[in-house]
Design a protein around this motif. Sequence first.
Motif, short mmCIF file in Angstrom:
data_model
loop_
_atom_site.label_atom_id
_atom_site.label_comp_id
_atom_site.label_asym_id
_atom_site.label_seq_id
_atom_site.Cartn_x
_atom_site.Cartn_y
_atom_site.Cartn_z
N ARG A 14 24.92 0.63 -22.56
CA ARG A 14 25.60 0.07 -23.75
C ARG A 14 27.00 -0.86 -23.43
NH1 ARG A 14 24.00 4.23 -28.29
NH2 ARG A 14 21.63 3.74 -28.20
N GLU A 15 27.48 -0.38 -22.32
CA GLU A 15 28.93 -0.64 -21.90
C GLU A 15 28.64 -1.85 -20.98
OE1 GLU A 15 30.61 2.64 -20.08
OE2 GLU A 15 30.66 3.86 -21.70
N MET A 16 27.40 -2.39 -20.56
CA MET A 16 27.23 -3.51 -19.75
C MET A 16 26.57 -4.80 -20.36
SD MET A 16 26.09 -1.45 -16.25
CE MET A 16 25.33 0.20 -16.97
N GLY A 17 26.82 -5.78 -19.63
CA GLY A 17 26.19 -6.95 -20.15
C GLY A 17 25.58 -7.81 -19.20
N ALA A 18 25.41 -9.20 -19.17
CA ALA A 18 24.67 -9.93 -18.46
C ALA A 18 25.33 -9.89 -17.07
CB ALA A 18 24.89 -11.53 -19.23
N GLU A 19 26.54 -9.73 -16.94
CA GLU A 19 27.21 -9.79 -15.42
C GLU A 19 26.62 -8.80 -14.74
OE1 GLU A 19 31.82 -9.50 -13.90
OE2 GLU A 19 31.57 -10.81 -15.54
N GLU A 20 26.51 -7.52 -15.28
CA GLU A 20 26.05 -6.27 -14.57
C GLU A 20 24.74 -6.31 -14.27
OE1 GLU A 20 27.98 -6.35 -17.38
OE2 GLU A 20 29.94 -5.10 -16.88
N VAL A 21 23.72 -6.87 -15.16
CA VAL A 21 22.47 -7.17 -15.00
C VAL A 21 22.43 -8.06 -13.58
CG1 VAL A 21 20.21 -8.18 -15.84
CG2 VAL A 21 21.61 -6.29 -17.17
N SER A 22 22.74 -9.11 -13.61
CA SER A 22 23.07 -10.18 -12.59
C SER A 22 23.38 -9.59 -11.47
CB SER A 22 23.86 -11.43 -12.91
OG SER A 22 23.67 -12.35 -12.10
N ALA A 23 24.49 -8.82 -11.21
CA ALA A 23 24.79 -8.20 -10.16
C ALA A 23 23.93 -7.32 -9.45
CB ALA A 23 26.38 -7.55 -10.47
N PHE A 24 23.16 -6.52 -10.49
CA PHE A 24 22.06 -5.42 -9.83
C PHE A 24 21.09 -6.28 -9.29
CE2 PHE A 24 18.49 -2.78 -11.13
CZ PHE A 24 18.70 -1.63 -9.98
N ARG A 25 20.80 -7.21 -10.10
CA ARG A 25 19.33 -8.17 -9.55
C ARG A 25 19.73 -8.56 -7.93
NH1 ARG A 25 16.69 -11.64 -12.67
NH2 ARG A 25 14.92 -11.34 -11.48
N SER A 26 21.03 -9.24 -8.05
CA SER A 26 21.51 -9.65 -6.69
C SER A 26 21.67 -8.58 -5.59
CB SER A 26 22.78 -10.35 -6.90
OG SER A 26 22.79 -11.40 -7.80
N TYR A 27 21.83 -7.29 -5.94
CA TYR A 27 22.04 -6.35 -5.04
C TYR A 27 20.62 -6.12 -4.60
CZ TYR A 27 21.68 -1.27 -4.11
OH TYR A 27 21.33 -0.08 -3.44
N LEU A 28 19.61 -5.92 -5.38
CA LEU A 28 18.24 -5.80 -5.14
C LEU A 28 17.86 -6.77 -4.10
CD1 LEU A 28 16.63 -4.60 -8.42
CD2 LEU A 28 17.08 -3.31 -6.39
N ALA A 29 17.94 -8.19 -4.45
CA ALA A 29 17.53 -9.23 -3.58
C ALA A 29 18.40 -9.37 -2.22
CB ALA A 29 17.73 -10.46 -4.31
N VAL A 30 19.65 -9.09 -2.12
CA VAL A 30 20.20 -9.33 -0.88
C VAL A 30 20.51 -8.12 -0.31
CG1 VAL A 30 22.57 -10.18 -0.02
CG2 VAL A 30 21.56 -11.32 -2.17
N GLU A 31 21.02 -7.11 -0.77
CA GLU A 31 21.21 -5.90 0.04
C GLU A 31 20.14 -4.86 0.32
OE1 GLU A 31 24.83 -3.94 -0.79
OE2 GLU A 31 25.52 -5.69 -1.76
N ARG A 32 19.17 -4.98 -0.64
CA ARG A 32 18.06 -3.94 -0.55
C ARG A 32 16.85 -4.66 -0.13
NH1 ARG A 32 17.98 1.24 -0.74
NH2 ARG A 32 16.02 1.17 -1.84
N SER A 33 16.82 -5.97 -0.06
CA SER A 33 15.62 -7.07 0.40
C SER A 33 14.35 -6.63 -0.40
CB SER A 33 15.49 -6.90 2.10
OG SER A 33 16.58 -7.13 2.50
N VAL A 34 14.32 -6.63 -1.38
CA VAL A 34 13.14 -6.04 -2.29
C VAL A 34 12.50 -7.39 -2.60
CG1 VAL A 34 13.92 -3.88 -3.30
CG2 VAL A 34 14.00 -6.23 -4.48
#
Length: 84
Positions: A14-34
């Motif tokens: 509830r404390e997070m928004g679009a920026e946090e969701v975008s950062a998490f998805r970028s993390y998945l794509a770039v650092e975790r290479s999913v």
Amino acid sequence: MKRFALFHGKRHPREMGAEEVSAFRSYLAVERSVSASTQNQAKSALLFLYKEVLQQDLPWLQKVVAAKVARRLPVVLTQHEVRA
């Protein structure tokens, strides 16, 4: 959802928004290479979390772009390659 919360230092969604969701998805794509399907599954899970569990209608989450699935061309072997 657990990884999402842990990625952001155990903050409540509830404390997070679009920026946090975008950062998490970028993390998945770039650092975790999913794969793209895993990124899209994460997006669907976040949509479910916010809409059904937290009962928050977040229009920005609908606008998050889905990852594009890579097209794979079929491998065609010559008769000689098949025999080898």
